[in-house]
Design a protein around this motif. Structure first.
Motif, PDB file in Angstrom:
ATOM      1  N   VAL A 479      85.926  -3.068 102.154  1.00 43.23           N
ATOM      2  CA  VAL A 479      85.090  -3.599 101.072  1.00 43.23           C
ATOM      3  C   VAL A 479      83.750  -2.880 101.135  1.00 43.23           C
ATOM      4  CG1 VAL A 479      86.138  -5.893 100.924  1.00 43.23           C
ATOM      5  CG2 VAL A 479      84.271  -5.490 102.545  1.00 43.23           C
ATOM      6  N   GLY A 480      83.035  -2.941 100.051  1.00 43.71           N
ATOM      7  CA  GLY A 480      81.677  -2.413 100.027  1.00 43.71           C
ATOM      8  C   GLY A 480      80.694  -3.539  99.774  1.00 43.71           C
ATOM      9  N   VAL A 481      79.437  -3.193  99.600  1.00 48.63           N
ATOM     10  CA  VAL A 481      78.423  -4.213  99.345  1.00 48.63           C
ATOM     11  C   VAL A 481      77.328  -3.612  98.472  1.00 48.63           C
ATOM     12  CG1 VAL A 481      77.088  -3.686 101.432  1.00 48.63           C
ATOM     13  CG2 VAL A 481      76.916  -5.949 100.401  1.00 48.63           C
ATOM     14  N   SER A 482      76.844  -4.408  97.528  1.00 43.84           N
ATOM     15  CA  SER A 482      75.681  -4.054  96.714  1.00 43.84           C
ATOM     16  C   SER A 482      74.540  -4.983  97.097  1.00 43.84           C
ATOM     17  CB  SER A 482      75.992  -4.188  95.221  1.00 43.84           C
ATOM     18  OG  SER A 482      77.050  -3.323  94.857  1.00 43.84           O
ATOM     19  N   ILE A 483      73.323  -4.461  97.090  1.00 42.24           N
ATOM     20  CA  ILE A 483      72.180  -5.208  97.612  1.00 42.24           C
ATOM     21  C   ILE A 483      71.018  -5.130  96.624  1.00 42.24           C
ATOM     22  CG2 ILE A 483      70.517  -5.438  99.510  1.00 42.24           C
ATOM     23  CD1 ILE A 483      72.539  -4.127 101.347  1.00 42.24           C
ATOM     24  N   GLY A 484      70.410  -6.288  96.371  1.00 42.11           N
ATOM     25  CA  GLY A 484      69.174  -6.362  95.600  1.00 42.11           C
ATOM     26  C   GLY A 484      68.047  -6.826  96.495  1.00 42.11           C
ATOM     27  N   ILE A 485      66.885  -6.198  96.399  1.00 40.46           N
ATOM     28  CA  ILE A 485      65.756  -6.478  97.303  1.00 40.46           C
ATOM     29  C   ILE A 485      64.558  -6.940  96.491  1.00 40.46           C
ATOM     30  CG2 ILE A 485      64.269  -5.550  99.108  1.00 40.46           C
ATOM     31  CD1 ILE A 485      66.314  -3.317  99.526  1.00 40.46           C
ATOM     32  N   ALA A 486      63.906  -8.015  96.956  1.00 42.63           N
ATOM     33  CA  ALA A 486      62.630  -8.466  96.391  1.00 42.63           C
ATOM     34  C   ALA A 486      61.713  -8.845  97.549  1.00 42.63           C
ATOM     35  CB  ALA A 486      62.828  -9.647  95.448  1.00 42.63           C
ATOM     36  N   HIS A 487      60.410  -8.693  97.337  1.00 44.25           N
ATOM     37  CA  HIS A 487      59.429  -8.925  98.394  1.00 44.25           C
ATOM     38  C   HIS A 487      58.482 -10.056  98.011  1.00 44.25           C
ATOM     39  CE1 HIS A 487      60.351  -5.210 100.707  1.00 44.25           C
ATOM     40  NE2 HIS A 487      60.689  -4.735  99.520  1.00 44.25           N
ATOM     41  N   ALA A 488      58.201 -10.915  98.995  1.00 45.52           N
ATOM     42  CA  ALA A 488      57.183 -11.950  98.822  1.00 45.52           C
ATOM     43  C   ALA A 488      55.958 -11.568  99.655  1.00 45.52           C
ATOM     44  CB  ALA A 488      57.723 -13.304  99.307  1.00 45.52           C
ATOM     45  N   PRO A 489      54.770 -11.656  99.079  1.00 45.83           N
ATOM     46  CA  PRO A 489      54.439 -12.176  97.743  1.00 45.83           C
ATOM     47  C   PRO A 489      54.320 -11.093  96.680  1.00 45.83           C
ATOM     48  CG  PRO A 489      52.445 -11.913  98.999  1.00 45.83           C
ATOM     49  CD  PRO A 489      53.556 -11.428  99.895  1.00 45.83           C
ATOM     50  N   ARG A 490      54.649  -9.851  96.991  1.00 48.95           N
ATOM     51  CA  ARG A 490      54.414  -8.759  96.048  1.00 48.95           C
ATOM     52  C   ARG A 490      55.136  -8.968  94.729  1.00 48.95           C
ATOM     53  NH1 ARG A 490      57.049  -2.986  97.096  1.00 48.95           N
ATOM     54  NH2 ARG A 490      58.788  -4.127  96.166  1.00 48.95           N
ATOM     55  N   ASP A 491      56.397  -9.419  94.799  1.00 45.85           N
ATOM     56  CA  ASP A 491      57.214  -9.497  93.595  1.00 45.85           C
ATOM     57  C   ASP A 491      57.276 -10.885  92.989  1.00 45.85           C
ATOM     58  OD1 ASP A 491      57.825  -6.813  93.845  1.00 45.85           O
ATOM     59  OD2 ASP A 491      59.587  -7.191  95.089  1.00 45.85           O
ATOM     60  N   ALA A 492      56.892 -11.917  93.727  1.00 42.93           N
ATOM     61  CA  ALA A 492      57.034 -13.287  93.215  1.00 42.93           C
ATOM     62  C   ALA A 492      56.048 -14.205  93.910  1.00 42.93           C
ATOM     63  CB  ALA A 492      58.468 -13.801  93.417  1.00 42.93           C
ATOM     64  N   GLN A 493      55.583 -15.207  93.174  1.00 46.99           N
ATOM     65  CA  GLN A 493      54.613 -16.160  93.701  1.00 46.99           C
ATOM     66  C   GLN A 493      55.230 -17.516  94.023  1.00 46.99           C
ATOM     67  OE1 GLN A 493      51.506 -15.168  94.444  1.00 46.99           O
ATOM     68  NE2 GLN A 493      52.258 -13.158  93.792  1.00 46.99           N
ATOM     69  N   ASP A 494      56.542 -17.639  93.886  1.00 49.35           N
ATOM     70  CA  ASP A 494      57.208 -18.893  94.241  1.00 49.35           C
ATOM     71  C   ASP A 494      58.655 -18.574  94.608  1.00 49.35           C
ATOM     72  OD1 ASP A 494      59.059 -19.475  91.757  1.00 49.35           O
ATOM     73  OD2 ASP A 494      57.101 -18.935  90.930  1.00 49.35           O
ATOM     74  N   PRO A 495      59.327 -19.481  95.317  1.00 41.85           N
ATOM     75  CA  PRO A 495      60.687 -19.204  95.798  1.00 41.85           C
ATOM     76  C   PRO A 495      61.688 -18.922  94.685  1.00 41.85           C
ATOM     77  CG  PRO A 495      59.740 -21.072  96.964  1.00 41.85           C
ATOM     78  CD  PRO A 495      58.784 -20.748  95.862  1.00 41.85           C
ATOM     79  N   ALA A 496      61.628 -19.687  93.595  1.00 46.31           N
ATOM     80  CA  ALA A 496      62.598 -19.490  92.517  1.00 46.31           C
ATOM     81  C   ALA A 496      62.462 -18.091  91.910  1.00 46.31           C
ATOM     82  CB  ALA A 496      62.415 -20.559  91.439  1.00 46.31           C
ATOM     83  N   ALA A 497      61.216 -17.662  91.723  1.00 47.94           N
ATOM     84  CA  ALA A 497      61.000 -16.332  91.147  1.00 47.94           C
ATOM     85  C   ALA A 497      61.469 -15.245  92.107  1.00 47.94           C
ATOM     86  CB  ALA A 497      59.531 -16.143  90.798  1.00 47.94           C
ATOM     87  N   LEU A 498      61.252 -15.447  93.411  1.00 53.53           N
ATOM     88  CA  LEU A 498      61.681 -14.450  94.391  1.00 53.53           C
ATOM     89  C   LEU A 498      63.193 -14.285  94.359  1.00 53.53           C
ATOM     90  CD1 LEU A 498      60.824 -12.592  96.754  1.00 53.53           C
ATOM     91  CD2 LEU A 498      61.281 -14.528  98.286  1.00 53.53           C
ATOM     92  N   LEU A 499      63.926 -15.395  94.328  1.00 49.03           N
ATOM     93  CA  LEU A 499      65.387 -15.320  94.278  1.00 49.03           C
ATOM     94  C   LEU A 499      65.853 -14.705  92.966  1.00 49.03           C
ATOM     95  CD1 LEU A 499      68.124 -15.937  95.507  1.00 49.03           C
ATOM     96  CD2 LEU A 499      67.954 -18.262  94.599  1.00 49.03           C
ATOM     97  N   GLY A 500      65.221 -15.091  91.879  1.00 50.11           N
ATOM     98  CA  GLY A 500      65.609 -14.541  90.587  1.00 50.11           C
ATOM     99  C   GLY A 500      65.412 -13.037  90.518  1.00 50.11           C
ATOM    100  N   ARG A 501      64.336 -12.546  91.119  1.00 54.12           N
ATOM    101  CA  ARG A 501      64.067 -11.114  91.041  1.00 54.12           C
ATOM    102  C   ARG A 501      64.949 -10.322  92.007  1.00 54.12           C
ATOM    103  NH1 ARG A 501      57.637 -12.197  89.903  1.00 54.12           N
ATOM    104  NH2 ARG A 501      58.002 -12.673  87.703  1.00 54.12           N
ATOM    105  N   ALA A 502      65.314 -10.929  93.121  1.00 52.47           N
ATOM    106  CA  ALA A 502      66.295 -10.282  93.994  1.00 52.47           C
ATOM    107  C   ALA A 502      67.649 -10.200  93.295  1.00 52.47           C
ATOM    108  CB  ALA A 502      66.416 -11.044  95.306  1.00 52.47           C
ATOM    109  N   ASP A 503      67.999 -11.241  92.525  1.00 52.96           N
ATOM    110  CA  ASP A 503      69.249 -11.209  91.752  1.00 52.96           C
ATOM    111  C   ASP A 503      69.211 -10.125  90.678  1.00 52.96           C
ATOM    112  OD1 ASP A 503      70.656 -13.153  93.096  1.00 52.96           O
ATOM    113  OD2 ASP A 503      69.942 -14.793  91.850  1.00 52.96           O
TER     114      ASP A 503
END
Length: 787
Positions: A479-503
Motif C-alpha cells: 500500500v502507499g500513503v498520501s499525507i497532508g501537512i498543516a502547522h499550528a499556529p502558522r496555518d490555523a488559529q484553532d483546532p478545527a481550522a488546523l484539521l480542516g487545512r491539513a485535510d
C-alpha cells in the motif's frame, strides 16, 4: 458553657479547643437544643445587623440634608452624631461576636450578645423617636411627608431584626411613640388621620414580626433537633458494620486509627491489631504515591468532610485502591473527636474503569489513540487559546490502495495490514511525535516543535516506510500513503481550522497522484472555497439549463465517415466563461452530485440522438454511478422514455470502475450488454491497464488516450504501444478508438496501423447539438470533395 459547633452556621471556621468533661454534662438534651437555637437566632440577627446599620447611617445623613434649611441644625448634627455612634457600636459588636464565635460559642457569650443587641436596638429606637416628635410639627407639607415616610420606614426595620422579637420591639416601639407625639402637634385633621394609619401600620408590624419570630425559632429548632438525630443514627450504623460490604473507619483527634475492621485490614494483608493506633495518613504516604492522598490530607488538615476520595495503598499482594468517605466528628460542645467515615476496596472496579478509559481513548485494532483522543490532543495544542506555545505540525495520512487489498484479501488481512502500518508509524516517530488512528485507513501524526522542514522530512520518511511490502501470511501486500501537512499556529488559529487545512493539503496530495505529501498554503483554501461555490452554482446551472451537452464526432478511419458522437459536458458560467469539465466532474464526484448529472446526461443524449439516425451516441458515466445497484434499471427506463434503440447508446467507463471487481458493477454491465447497449473502456493505457479487466468483461470497444497520439511521429515507442493495443483488441473482437487526433500525419499513421475510429480537433471540437447535423454532413462530404 459551650455549644456544639456543628450546629452553627459558622461551623466551617476554626475548630474550638476540646471541652472539659465536666462541661459536657451541663446540658440536658432539651436544654442543649434550646440553647443552640438561641445561638442560631443571634447569628441570623448579627448577619443582618451590618446591612441594617449601613441603611440607618445613610438615612440619617439624607434626612439631615433634606431638613438642613428648615429644622434646627443643632438637632440634626446631634441626631447624626448619636446615630453614628450607635451604628459604630453595632458594627463593632457584630465584628467582635462573629470573631469570638469562630473559636468558641459559650452560653455567656450568647446571653451577653442578646442583651447587647437589645440595648443597641433600644438606644437606636429612642434616638430615632425624637425625629418625628421634633421634625413633623413645624415642617411644611413636603417635609412633613418626608418625615412621616422615614418614620414608617424605620418602623418596618423591625422585619430585619425579626428573629429576636424583643430586639424588634425595642427598636420599633419608641419610634411609634415618637410618631404619635409628632402627629399630635400637627394641625387637624392631618395629625389625626395619619395617627389612625400609624396605629394600623404599627399593629400590622407587631403581629407580622411576632409571627416571623415564632417561625424562625421553630425552623431553627427543627433543624437542630434533626441534626442531632442524624448524628445518633450515624452512631447506630456501627452496629451493622459486620454485615455490610464496606467498612466503617474512625480516627482519634490526632488522626490515628482506633477502629480497624477486619475487611479494611485484609486489603493490606495485615492484622487489625497491628493497624490500631497507626496514622491513616501515614498508611497512605507509605504507598510512594503522595499525590493520590493530597486532597485527603488537605481536607483532614482543614477538618472538612470529603466524599468519594480514591487513594492508592500498598499491600502484600500489590497495589490496592480504597474509596474513602469521611467527615469530622465533634461532641455536642464543639470538641473535635476525629474523623468517622466509610471505606471500600475498589481495586477491581478501578482496574475495570482504567481498562474502559483506555478503550475509550484507543483503537482496539492498532492500539493507537483514537479519534476522541486525537480531538483532546489537538485541543491541548492550543491550551484553550489561539496561539500555541509550541509550534506543532499536524500530518493527516490516508492509505493508497488499501480498499483493493481489503476487498481482494479479506478483512482479516486488512486488519493485520492496518496493525502493521501502525507499528511502523510508532517505531518511526518514537520519542518525537504522537500517532492516532482516526478510522478506516486514516491516521494522524502530531509533531510538537516541528517546523516545515522537519515535518516534510518526517512525511518523506513515512511515505518510504509505509511503501515497503508487508508479509501477511503467505501474501506480500503493498500500500502507499498520501499525507497532508498543516502547522499550528502558522496555518490555523484553532483546532478545527488546523484539521480542516491539513485535510485540504491531503486532498491536494491525493489529486497530485497519491503516494506524496502536500503542505497547506492559502491557495488550497481558495481552491476549496471555489469548489464549494462551484458545487452550489452547478446545481442551479443544471436546473436552469446553463449546463449543456456538446458532441464530438467519431470518424471511421477506413471510410472517413462519421459513425458516432461522444457527448461531452460543457458549462458556460455567466461572468466567468467556460468551466473545465475536469473541474466540474471532480467536484461532482466528491459530493455525489455526479449521479444526478449522469442521469441528466443520459436522458439528454438519448433525446438528441433520435435526431441523428444511424449514429451512435457515447456517454461517459462515473464509476460512482455505475456501482449503483439500480444503474441498469435507470438506463433501461431512459431508453424506454426517449424511444432510442439500445444499439444507439454506448456507455463509456474507466478502469477505476473495475478496480475493486465489485459484483454489482459486472452485473450491471452484463445486463446492459444483454439489452443491446455497447460498453466502451475509456482512457485505456493511462490507469492500471490490467489485461484481466478485458477477460473479466468483454468490452465492445477500448479507447486509446490522447497521450499516446501526441508526438506520435517522433516517438516510435508510442506507435508500438498503439499497434499492440490494436492487435490485442482485434484478437478479443473489440473495436479501437483513438482520441486526440489533430493532424493528417497522425491520422495516416493510425490508419496504417488499422485503428478503427478516431476523434479529435482534426475533425471537429465538440459542438452543440443544433450544429451536429450540418457538421456530420460536412465531414461526410469532405472525402468526396477531396477525391
Amino acid at each position: 458553657m459551650r455549644i456544639a459547633r456543628y450546629s452553627l452556621p459558622w461551623r466551617r471556621m476554626k475548630a474550638p479547643a476540646p471541652v472539659p468533661q465536666r462541661d459536657r454534662a451541663a446540658f440536658s438534651t432539651e436544654e442543649r437544643d434550646r440553647f443552640e437555637t438561641q445561638a442560631e437566632l443571634l447569628n441570623e440577627t448579627l448577619q443582618m445587623a451590618n446591612y441594617s446599620a449601613v441603611t440607618h447611617l445613610a438615612v440619617v445623613f439624607a434626612l439631615a440634608y433634606m431638613f438642613w434649611d428648615s429644622a434646627s441644625r443643632l438637632y440634626l448634627v446631634g441626631l447624626m452624631a448619636t446615630i453614628s455612634l450607635i451604628i459604630a457600636a453595632t458594627l463593632g459588636t457584630t465584628w467582635y461576636y462573629r470573631n469570638t464565635f469562630r473559636s468558641e460559642v459559650t452560653e455567656t457569650a450568647v446571653q451577653r450578645g442578646s442583651w447587647i443587641s437589645k440595648a443597641l436596638a433600644l438606644a437606636l429606637g429612642l434616638t430615632w423617636a425624637t425625629m418625628p416628635a421634633i421634625l413633623i410639627p413645624p415642617a411644611d407639607g413636603g417635609h412633613r411627608m418626608v418625615a412621616v415616610a422615614v418614620t414608617a420606614g424605620l418602623i418596618s426595620d423591625a422585619y430585619v431584626v425579626g428573629p429576636f422579637f424583643s430586639v424588634a420591639f425595642l427598636l420599633a416601639a419608641p419610634i411609634v411613640v415618637g410618631g404619635f407625639i409628632g402627629l399630635a402637634g400637627c394641625d387637624a385633621p392631618f395629625g389625626a388621620y395619619v395617627s389612625v394609619l400609624l396605629v394600623i401600620y404599627a399593629l400590622f408590624i407587631w403581629f407580622s414580626v411576632r409571627r416571623m419570630s415564632l417561625l424562625s425559632y421553630q425552623r431553627i429548632w427543627q433543624r437542630v433537633v434533626m441534626q442531632h438525630q442524624g448524628e445518633t443514627i450515624g452512631l447506630l450504623l456501627n452496629d451493622f458494620e459486620e454485615g455490610a460490604s464496606d467498612w466503617l473507619w474512625e480516627t482519634d483527634p490526632d488522626g490515628r486509627l482506633r477502629q480497624v475492621p477486619a475487611r479494611m485490614a485484609a486489603t493490606l494483608s495485615r492484622d487489625p491489631a497491628s493497624l490500631q493506633g497507626e496514622s491513616l495518613l501515614a498508611i497512605l504516604a507509605d504507598t510512594g504515591q503522595p499525590d493520590h492522598a493530597t486532597a485527603l490530607r488537605t481536607a483532614m488538615a482543614m477538618r472538612e468532610p470529603f466524599h468519594e476520595q480514591a487513594v492508592r495503598v500498598s499491600g502484600a499482594h500489590g497495589t490496592r485502591w480504597w474509596n474513602l468517605n469521611g467527615k469530622p466528628a465533634f461532641d455536642r460542645y464543639g470538641g473535635f473527636l476525629g474523623y468517622r467515615g466509610v471505606g471500600s476496596d475498589i481495586t477491581v472496579s478501578r482496574e475495570a474503569q482504567a481498562r474502559i478509559a483506555f478503550l475509550a481513548g484507543h483503537d482496539t485494532l492498532t492500539g493507537l489513540p483514537n479519534r476522541d483522543a486525537f480531538q483532546d490532543a489537538i485541543q491541548a495544542v492550543y491550551h484553550g487559546g489561539e496561539h500555541p506555545e509550541t509550534p506543532t505540525a499536524l500530518l493527516c495520512l490516508d492509505l493508497d490502495g488499501f480498499k483493493a487489498v481489503n476487498d481482494s484479501r479479506g478483512h482479516a488481512a486488512g486488519d493485520l495490514l492496518l496493525a502493521r502500518v501502525a507499528g511502523r508509524l510508532v517505531r518511526l516517530t518514537e520519542g518525537r511525535a504522537r500517532n492516532f488512528r482516526l478510522g478506516g485507513d486514516e491516521f494522524a501524526i502530531l509533531y510538537p516543535g516541528a517546523g516545515p522542514e522537519a515535518a516534510e522530512h518526517l512525511a518523506r520518511q513515512v511515505i518510504a516506510e509505509i511503501r515497503r511490502p508487508y508479509q501477511i501470511g503467505v501474501s506480500l501486500l503493498e500500500v502507499g500513503v498520501s499525507i497532508g501537512i498543516a502547522h499550528a499556529p502558522r496555518d490555523a488559529q484553532d483546532p478545527a481550522a488546523l484539521l480542516g487545512r491539513a485535510d485540504l493539503a491531503l486532498y491536494s496530495a491525493k489529486a497530485a497522484g497519491k503516494g506524496c505529501w502536500c503542505s497547506f498554503d492559502v491557495s488550497l483554501e481558495d481552491r476549496g472555497f471555489r469548489q464549494r461555490q462551484l458545487d452550489a452554482d452547478m446545481r442551479l446551472a443544471l436546473r436552469s439549463g446553463e449546463i449543456a451537452l456538446h458532441y464530438q464526432p467519431l470518424v471511421d478511419l477506413r471510410s472517413e465517415r462519421v459513425v458516432g458522437l461522444e457527448a461531452l459536458l460543457r458549462w458556460n458560467k455567466p461572468g466567468e466563461g467556460w468551466i473545465s469539465p475536469t473541474e466540474i466532474i471532480t467536484i461532482a464526484e466528491s459530493t455525489g452530485f455526479i449521479i444526478e448529472i449522469g442521469r441528466w446526461a443520459l436522458r439528454r443524449a438519448c433525446l438528441d440522438a433520435r435526431s441523428w439516425p444511424g449514429l451512435r451516441v457515447a456517454v461517459n458515466i462515473s464509476s460512482i454511478h455505475v456501482r449503483r445497484l439500480d444503474f441498469h434499471d435507470e438506463v433501461a427506463a431512459i431508453l424506454a422514455e426517449t424511444g432510442l434503440a439500445p444499439e444507439g447508446l454506448e456507455i463509456e467507463i474507466t478502469e477505476s470502475v473495475l478496480l475493486d471487481r465489485e459484483s454489482e458493477v459486472l452485473t450491471n454491465l452484463k445486463r446492459l450488454r444483454a439489452l443491446g447497449v455497447r460498453i466502451a473502456l475509456d482512457d485505456f493505457g493511462t490507469g492500471y491497464s490490467s489485461l484481466s479487466y478485458l477477460t473479466d468483461f468483454p468490452f465492445d470497444k477500448v479507447k486509446v488516450d490522447r497521450s499516446f497520439v501526441r508526438d506520435l511521429q517522433v516517438r516510435p515507442e508510442k506507435i508500438a504501444v498503439i499497434e499492440a493495443i490494436v492487435t490485442m483488441a482485434r484478437a478479443l473482437a473489440m473495436d479501437v478508438t483513438v482520441e486526440g487526433v489533430e493532424t493528417r500525419q497522425q491520422e495516416a499513421v493510425l490508419r496504417h496501423k488499422q485503428c478503427g475510429t478516431a476523434q479529435g480537433f482534426l475533425y471537429s471540437p465538440a459542438r452543440p447539438a443544433a450544429e451536429i447535423r450540418d457538421l456530420v454532413r460536412r465531414l461526410d462530404t469532405r472525402k468526396a470533395s477531396v477525391a
